[in-house]
Design an enzyme around this catalytic site. Structure first.
Site, mmCIF file in Angstrom:
data_model
loop_
_atom_site.group_PDB
_atom_site.id
_atom_site.type_symbol
_atom_site.label_atom_id
_atom_site.label_comp_id
_atom_site.label_asym_id
_atom_site.label_seq_id
_atom_site.Cartn_x
_atom_site.Cartn_y
_atom_site.Cartn_z
ATOM 1 N N HIS A 62 -3.839 -4.647 1.274
ATOM 2 C CA HIS A 62 -3.539 -4.382 -0.135
ATOM 3 C C HIS A 62 -2.086 -3.934 -0.268
ATOM 4 O O HIS A 62 -1.413 -3.650 0.724
ATOM 5 C CB HIS A 62 -4.513 -3.361 -0.746
ATOM 6 C CG HIS A 62 -4.397 -1.964 -0.207
ATOM 7 N ND1 HIS A 62 -4.637 -1.653 1.116
ATOM 8 C CD2 HIS A 62 -4.085 -0.785 -0.817
ATOM 9 C CE1 HIS A 62 -4.489 -0.351 1.292
ATOM 10 N NE2 HIS A 62 -4.136 0.204 0.136
ATOM 11 N N HIS A 64 -0.418 -1.286 -1.354
ATOM 12 C CA HIS A 64 0.115 0.076 -1.350
ATOM 13 C C HIS A 64 1.157 0.133 -0.247
ATOM 14 O O HIS A 64 0.977 -0.458 0.827
ATOM 15 C CB HIS A 64 -0.995 1.110 -1.082
ATOM 16 C CG HIS A 64 -1.687 1.582 -2.329
ATOM 17 N ND1 HIS A 64 -2.980 2.038 -2.339
ATOM 18 C CD2 HIS A 64 -1.231 1.662 -3.617
ATOM 19 C CE1 HIS A 64 -3.302 2.393 -3.583
ATOM 20 N NE2 HIS A 64 -2.264 2.162 -4.374
ATOM 21 N N ASP A 66 2.093 2.112 2.037
ATOM 22 C CA ASP A 66 1.806 2.500 3.431
ATOM 23 C C ASP A 66 1.126 1.388 4.218
ATOM 24 O O ASP A 66 0.831 1.551 5.399
ATOM 25 C CB ASP A 66 0.990 3.809 3.474
ATOM 26 C CG ASP A 66 -0.335 3.723 2.744
ATOM 27 O OD1 ASP A 66 -0.401 3.044 1.706
ATOM 28 O OD2 ASP A 66 -1.317 4.349 3.213
ATOM 29 N N HIS A 182 -10.703 -0.139 -4.660
ATOM 30 C CA HIS A 182 -9.676 0.852 -4.331
ATOM 31 C C HIS A 182 -8.859 1.097 -5.598
ATOM 32 O O HIS A 182 -9.150 0.525 -6.644
ATOM 33 C CB HIS A 182 -8.822 0.285 -3.181
ATOM 34 C CG HIS A 182 -7.804 1.237 -2.634
ATOM 35 N ND1 HIS A 182 -8.108 2.537 -2.324
ATOM 36 C CD2 HIS A 182 -6.491 1.059 -2.313
ATOM 37 C CE1 HIS A 182 -7.010 3.124 -1.850
ATOM 38 N NE2 HIS A 182 -6.014 2.254 -1.850
ATOM 39 N N ASP A 253 -8.064 0.084 2.603
ATOM 40 C CA ASP A 253 -8.471 1.292 1.893
ATOM 41 C C ASP A 253 -9.575 0.948 0.898
ATOM 42 O O ASP A 253 -9.508 -0.086 0.216
ATOM 43 C CB ASP A 253 -7.273 1.856 1.101
ATOM 44 C CG ASP A 253 -6.186 2.388 2.016
ATOM 45 O OD1 ASP A 253 -6.324 2.253 3.245
ATOM 46 O OD2 ASP A 253 -5.186 2.923 1.484
ATOM 47 N N HIS A 313 -6.947 5.640 9.342
ATOM 48 C CA HIS A 313 -6.339 5.961 8.049
ATOM 49 C C HIS A 313 -6.659 7.400 7.641
ATOM 50 O O HIS A 313 -7.156 7.677 6.550
ATOM 51 C CB HIS A 313 -6.813 4.962 6.979
ATOM 52 C CG HIS A 313 -5.992 4.975 5.707
ATOM 53 N ND1 HIS A 313 -6.295 5.790 4.651
ATOM 54 C CD2 HIS A 313 -4.894 4.282 5.331
ATOM 55 C CE1 HIS A 313 -5.418 5.592 3.678
ATOM 56 N NE2 HIS A 313 -4.558 4.680 4.073
#
Ligand SMILES: [Zn+2]
Ligand SMILES: [Zn+2]
Length: 363
Positions: A62, A64, A66, A182, A253, A313
């Site tokens: 995804h 994001h 990080d 998420h 996530d 994570h």
């Protein structure tokens, strides 16, 4: 065929000296597939036994930061280190819609010309993968100054019957993606090794009078042969049991799956890699941020009858086991206990940076 997973980053939100941002490598016979590429992934790679130049496929769960802010830098470094040995095969990159534009634009703005080709295959999420207020459409990527459409990879839509996305289907593997819930649309990936024919049984070949030579090759490849005496030998007469493929599932996530694609694709996974950002006492907060706790991860693993669960994570407050303070009651070891309590004490692994997990061939 040897197969292993190396964790390069096991921390949430940002890289720290004790846990890098999300990244792991699945290695099969020297070929490396990278899953997520958080900031600092390239230096983590250099500290590991792996070679960045061996990466042939990259999967991004995804968008994001990080999970993908390390990508432009990694691509540039692979290019710098490639010298004149340019690989003809493009690096295949898979990720959510928007990723192609991101990579193209960073290369364009920094005047970077990679010496190797790459293609970006984009997965189109569905509206139910995130809270309504976070949903973005990607009409902007069709602007006039967007990356050229030719040779730039596929746009992959959900197969609504199977509830999954077909990414790879080659001689050895099938890779499919499934939907996760998420803060922004996230995906999980299921890597399924195909069943391989068993080895030839030398004793049976001898007993049946099959002469060594081309007949062996045909039988091995599933083709019947007729002997000089007119007897037909079928492959099943002389082959040992087929070698069952392994299954590795890597989830981005999430606070849950969307649809039944995840459970179907992770069923009886040999290795299930699931996030557990916070501990069970903070479940409400975890869910609010679209994340999971050990109990939530273990419940999914149980539903899938996964053979081995690995948690990763972790919030940066959870230091690796070796650095945990003695007698700590809210540390990383608690997360392991919480997951194991759901799985009837079946052992759960806590990922750490540079941990390598082998996936043996199934008997
Ligand atoms: Zn994250
Ligand atoms: Zn995230």
């Amino acid at each position: 065929m040897s197969m292993d997973v190396t964790f390069l980053g096991t921390g949430a939100a940002y890289p720290s000296p004790t846990r890098g941002a999300s990244a792991l490598v699945l290695r099969c016979e020297g070929e490396c597939w990278l899953f997520d590429c958080g900031e600092g992934t390239q230096t983590q790679l250099m500290k590991s036994q792996l070679k960045a130049g061996r990466i042939t496929k990259i999967f991004i769960t995804h968008l994001h930061g990080d999970h993908f802010f390390g990508l432009p830098g990694l691509l540039c470094t692979i290019s710098l280190q490639s010298g004149s040995t340019v690989t003809k095969q493009p690096i295949e990159i898979y990720g959510p819609a928007g990723l192609r534009d991101f990579i193209w634009r960073t290369m364009e703005l920094s005047h970077t010309e990679l010496v190797f080709p790459y293609v970006v295959h984009e997965l189109v999420p569905t509206a139910d993968q995130c809270p309504t207020e976070e949903l973005k459409d990607f009409v902007h990527v069709n602007r006039a100054d967007s990356p050229p459409k030719d040779g730039q990879g596929r746009t992959i839509l959900l197969d609504s019957e199977e509830n999954s996305y077909l990414l790879v289907d080659d001689e050895q593997f099938v890779v499919k993606a499934f939907r996760l819930f998420h803060r922004i649309p996230s995906f999980g990936f299921s890597v399924m090794e195909k069943k391989r024919p068993g080895k030839l049984n030398a004793q049976k070949l001898k007993d049946l009078g099959v002469p060594p030579g081309p007949a062996y090759g045909k039988l091995k490849n599933g083709i019947s042969v007729v002997l000089e005496n007119g007897v037909t030998i079928s492959p099943q007469d002389v082959l040992k049991k087929p070698i069952v493929g392994r299954k590795i599932c890597i989830l981005g996530d999430c606070s849950g799956v969307v649809g039944d694609g995840g459970v179907k694709l992770c069923f009886e996974a040999d290795l299930l890699i699931h996030e557990a950002t916070l501990d069970d006492a903070q479940m409400d907060k975890a869910k609010e941020h679209g994340h999971s706790t050990p109990q939530m991860a273990a419940a999914f693993a149980k539903l899938c009858q996964a053979k081995r669960l690995v948690l990763t994570h972790f919030s940066q407050r959870y230091k690796p086991v070796a650095l945990a303070r003695e007698g700590e009651t809210d540390g990383i070891v608690e997360l392991k206990k919480q997951a194991e309590s759901v799985l009837d004490l079946q052992e759960v692994t806590l990922a750490e940076d540079f941990m390598v997990i082998g996936i043996p061939i199934k008997k």
